[in-house]
Design a protein around this motif. Structure first.
Motif, PDB file in Angstrom:
ATOM      1  N   THR A   1       0.824  -1.211   0.000  1.00 33.63           N
ATOM      2  CA  THR A   1       0.000   0.000   0.000  1.00 33.63           C
ATOM      3  C   THR A   1       0.856   1.258   0.000  1.00 33.63           C
ATOM      4  OG1 THR A   1      -1.724  -1.195   1.209  1.00 33.63           O
ATOM      5  CG2 THR A   1      -1.861   1.207   1.181  1.00 33.63           C
ATOM      6  N   THR A   2       1.896   1.278   0.818  1.00 29.11           N
ATOM      7  CA  THR A   2       2.756   2.468   0.849  1.00 29.11           C
ATOM      8  C   THR A   2       3.448   2.668  -0.492  1.00 29.11           C
ATOM      9  OG1 THR A   2       4.496   1.136   1.892  1.00 29.11           O
ATOM     10  CG2 THR A   2       3.109   2.454   3.342  1.00 29.11           C
ATOM     11  N   PHE A   3       3.818   1.575  -1.165  1.00 31.47           N
ATOM     12  CA  PHE A   3       4.393   1.709  -2.505  1.00 31.47           C
ATOM     13  C   PHE A   3       3.389   2.344  -3.458  1.00 31.47           C
ATOM     14  CE2 PHE A   3       4.376  -0.127  -6.788  1.00 31.47           C
ATOM     15  CZ  PHE A   3       5.547   0.424  -7.280  1.00 31.47           C
ATOM     16  N   LEU A   4       2.142   1.847  -3.438  1.00 29.72           N
ATOM     17  CA  LEU A   4       1.126   2.377  -4.341  1.00 29.72           C
ATOM     18  C   LEU A   4       0.814   3.835  -4.037  1.00 29.72           C
ATOM     19  CD1 LEU A   4      -1.248  -0.717  -4.487  1.00 29.72           C
ATOM     20  CD2 LEU A   4       0.259   0.130  -6.315  1.00 29.72           C
ATOM     21  N   VAL A   5       0.834   4.214  -2.766  1.00 30.22           N
ATOM     22  CA  VAL A   5       0.627   5.614  -2.397  1.00 30.22           C
ATOM     23  C   VAL A   5       1.730   6.486  -2.992  1.00 30.22           C
ATOM     24  CG1 VAL A   5       0.790   7.209  -0.433  1.00 30.22           C
ATOM     25  CG2 VAL A   5      -0.767   5.270  -0.340  1.00 30.22           C
ATOM     26  N   GLY A   6       2.970   6.020  -2.886  1.00 35.24           N
ATOM     27  CA  GLY A   6       4.069   6.781  -3.470  1.00 35.24           C
ATOM     28  C   GLY A   6       3.944   6.910  -4.979  1.00 35.24           C
ATOM     29  N   TYR A   7       3.537   5.830  -5.624  1.00 38.03           N
ATOM     30  CA  TYR A   7       3.374   5.855  -7.080  1.00 38.03           C
ATOM     31  C   TYR A   7       2.263   6.827  -7.483  1.00 38.03           C
ATOM     32  CZ  TYR A   7       2.713   4.201 -11.868  1.00 38.03           C
ATOM     33  OH  TYR A   7       2.599   4.128 -13.233  1.00 38.03           O
ATOM     34  N   ALA A   8       1.149   6.761  -6.750  1.00 38.95           N
ATOM     35  CA  ALA A   8       0.026   7.652  -7.053  1.00 38.95           C
ATOM     36  C   ALA A   8       0.411   9.110  -6.826  1.00 38.95           C
ATOM     37  CB  ALA A   8      -1.180   7.281  -6.186  1.00 38.95           C
ATOM     38  N   ALA A   9       1.152   9.377  -5.755  1.00 35.51           N
ATOM     39  CA  ALA A   9       1.574  10.742  -5.458  1.00 35.51           C
ATOM     40  C   ALA A   9       2.522  11.258  -6.532  1.00 35.51           C
ATOM     41  CB  ALA A   9       2.245  10.797  -4.088  1.00 35.51           C
ATOM     42  N   ALA A  10       3.410  10.383  -7.022  1.00 40.75           N
ATOM     43  CA  ALA A  10       4.343  10.798  -8.075  1.00 40.75           C
ATOM     44  C   ALA A  10       3.584  11.180  -9.350  1.00 40.75           C
ATOM     45  CB  ALA A  10       5.337   9.679  -8.361  1.00 40.75           C
ATOM     46  N   ARG A  11       2.565  10.395  -9.703  1.00 37.88           N
ATOM     47  CA  ARG A  11       1.770  10.716 -10.889  1.00 37.88           C
ATOM     48  C   ARG A  11       1.008  12.018 -10.702  1.00 37.88           C
ATOM     49  NH1 ARG A  11      -1.907   5.946 -12.944  1.00 37.88           N
ATOM     50  NH2 ARG A  11      -2.282   7.551 -14.507  1.00 37.88           N
ATOM     51  N   ALA A  12       0.452  12.207  -9.508  1.00 43.24           N
ATOM     52  CA  ALA A  12      -0.377  13.386  -9.263  1.00 43.24           C
ATOM     53  C   ALA A  12       0.445  14.670  -9.214  1.00 43.24           C
ATOM     54  CB  ALA A  12      -1.151  13.215  -7.954  1.00 43.24           C
ATOM     55  N   SER A  13       1.714  14.569  -8.862  1.00 37.83           N
ATOM     56  CA  SER A  13       2.531  15.771  -8.680  1.00 37.83           C
ATOM     57  C   SER A  13       3.635  15.879  -9.721  1.00 37.83           C
ATOM     58  CB  SER A  13       3.146  15.771  -7.282  1.00 37.83           C
ATOM     59  OG  SER A  13       3.992  14.635  -7.101  1.00 37.83           O
ATOM     60  N   ALA A  14       3.490  15.185 -10.827  1.00 35.58           N
ATOM     61  CA  ALA A  14       4.515  15.219 -11.879  1.00 35.58           C
ATOM     62  C   ALA A  14       4.768  16.657 -12.316  1.00 35.58           C
ATOM     63  CB  ALA A  14       4.076  14.374 -13.068  1.00 35.58           C
ATOM     64  N   GLY A  15       6.034  17.066 -12.267  1.00 32.28           N
ATOM     65  CA  GLY A  15       6.409  18.416 -12.669  1.00 32.28           C
ATOM     66  C   GLY A  15       6.205  19.462 -11.601  1.00 32.28           C
ATOM     67  N   ALA A  16       5.683  19.073 -10.435  1.00 32.24           N
ATOM     68  CA  ALA A  16       5.441  20.032  -9.353  1.00 32.24           C
ATOM     69  C   ALA A  16       6.654  20.105  -8.435  1.00 32.24           C
ATOM     70  CB  ALA A  16       4.203  19.622  -8.564  1.00 32.24           C
ATOM     71  N   GLY A  17       6.624  21.049  -7.508  1.00 31.29           N
ATOM     72  CA  GLY A  17       7.715  21.229  -6.571  1.00 31.29           C
ATOM     73  C   GLY A  17       7.582  20.323  -5.365  1.00 31.29           C
ATOM     74  N   PRO A  18       8.567  20.376  -4.439  1.00 33.80           N
ATOM     75  CA  PRO A  18       8.557  19.507  -3.250  1.00 33.80           C
ATOM     76  C   PRO A  18       7.315  19.682  -2.383  1.00 33.80           C
ATOM     77  CG  PRO A  18      10.723  20.491  -3.555  1.00 33.80           C
ATOM     78  CD  PRO A  18       9.815  21.168  -4.519  1.00 33.80           C
ATOM     79  N   ASP A  19       6.818  20.915  -2.242  1.00 30.18           N
ATOM     80  CA  ASP A  19       5.639  21.150  -1.394  1.00 30.18           C
ATOM     81  C   ASP A  19       4.410  20.464  -1.992  1.00 30.18           C
ATOM     82  OD1 ASP A  19       7.164  22.597   0.350  1.00 30.18           O
ATOM     83  OD2 ASP A  19       6.554  24.555  -0.436  1.00 30.18           O
ATOM     84  N   GLU A  20       4.253  20.594  -3.295  1.00 28.27           N
ATOM     85  CA  GLU A  20       3.105  19.958  -3.945  1.00 28.27           C
ATOM     86  C   GLU A  20       3.221  18.436  -3.877  1.00 28.27           C
ATOM     87  OE1 GLU A  20       4.896  22.352  -5.196  1.00 28.27           O
ATOM     88  OE2 GLU A  20       3.532  24.034  -5.530  1.00 28.27           O
TER      89      GLU A  20
END
Length: 319
Positions: free
Chosen positions: A240-259
């Motif tokens: 689950t933690t892996f999938l959360v990280g993957y989902a967060a990476a997709r959602a914040s692609a091109g964004a900064g560290p705060d996003e």
């Protein structure tokens, strides 16, 4: 906090380490120099006096003249590349230096009438390479010492600190712990694992290794892993933690560290809610099954017991 510059002394022959590259030695998975640089990441200018090497963040490089000329010569070389009113001065072998010590030194150095501040070790000895100095009196004293002795090469730091009005900071046993011998390195590596913040140390090391600049809410992810393990199944926690990280990476692609950090938090919230719903459903199903089992005996010809079996098959998706 008023802007400050930092000078990190990363030269020296490391004779008691057999000439090893001391700033590059790793404690807790990170080079000693990188550990020091992380404690002063918000410095306006960071000057490292020593041989060039890969570092976790950009720095300005210089060398003392002559090379191997000692700490005063190195300090003088670094100071020429700084412009801030206050200058943090650190050695490159402080594995446990933290942001709190840096802030305490800078604050004390800014007190009226003071020309700087330095840490004292548990035995009360001054540590002039865990210190913050006002730049103007520091330049003045270095110039006077160079004039009196002909150069700064080979001179001890006490010639400098004896002439300055310095505050003393007792920052505890860890802040001034330095690594001069292999026993010191071994002790530091052992202490990392015993330290109360071992998870933070590990997360920082992983981020450094993977090149990730992201604030990680350790407690949030640990809570998610716990809920997934308890509400679903133990192997669900790391998956689950892996999938959360993957989902967060997709959602914040091109964004900064705060996003990116916000995306992790949002994905973790959704996954946690899902795990809690799974747990609640399992508990409800268990209660229903228990109620059905105590509602009366069935008959061989498909009375109440037959209805119960049908309900069980329906609950598991059996046609």
């Amino acid at each position: 906090m008023t802007a400050y510059d930092v000078i990190v002394l990363a030269g020296g022959a490391a004779k008691r380490l057999g000439g090893a590259d001391k700033p590059g030695l790793r404690v807790g998975g990170r080079a000693l120099l990188d550990r020091v640089l992380s404690a002063c990441a918000d410095a306006a200018v960071t000057v490292v006096v020593g041989g060039r090497r890969a570092t976790a963040r950009p720095v300005v490089w210089t060398r003392e003249v002559p090379e191997g000329g000692g700490p005063l010569a190195a300090l003088g070389a670094g100071l020429r590349l700084t412009t801030a009113e206050r200058v943090l001065v650190l050695s490159a072998d402080l594995p446990f230096l933290g942001r709190g010590t840096v802030d305490a030194l800078l604050t004390a150095a800014g007190e009226p009438g003071r020309e700087g501040a330095l840490c004292t070790d548990p035995d009360g000895r001054d540590q002039p390479l865990v210190a913050a100095y006002r730049a103007e009196p520091l330049r003045r004293e270095l110039a006077l010492i160079a004039t009196e002795h002909g150069s700064l090469a080979g001179l001890p730091l006490r010639l400098l600190t004896a002439e300055l009005d310095l505050a003393r900071i007792d920052a505890g046993p860890d802040a001034s712990f330095d690594c001069d011998t292999w026993d010191d390195i071994a002790a530091a590596r052992a202490r990392i694992r015993e330290h109360g913040a071992v998870l933070d140390e590990w997360i920082t090391s992983v981020k450094n290794e993977l090149g990730i600049d992201l604030d990680v809410d350790t407690a949030l992810l640990l809570d998610l892993a716990r809920d997934a393990a308890h509400g679903v199944a133990r192997p669900a926690a790391p998956l689950t933690t892996f999938l959360v990280g993957y989902a967060a990476a997709r959602a914040s692609a091109g964004a900064g560290p705060d996003e990116a950090a916000a995306a992790v938090a949002e994905a973790a919230r959704k996954a946690t809610d899902l795990a809690l719903r799974w747990e609640a459903q399992a508990e409800a199903s268990g209660g229903e099954a228990a109620g059905a089992g105590s509602s009366g005996g069935g008959t061989a010809d498909g009375g109440a017991g037959g209805a119960g079996r049908d309900a069980g098959r329906e609950g598991t998706g059996t046609p």
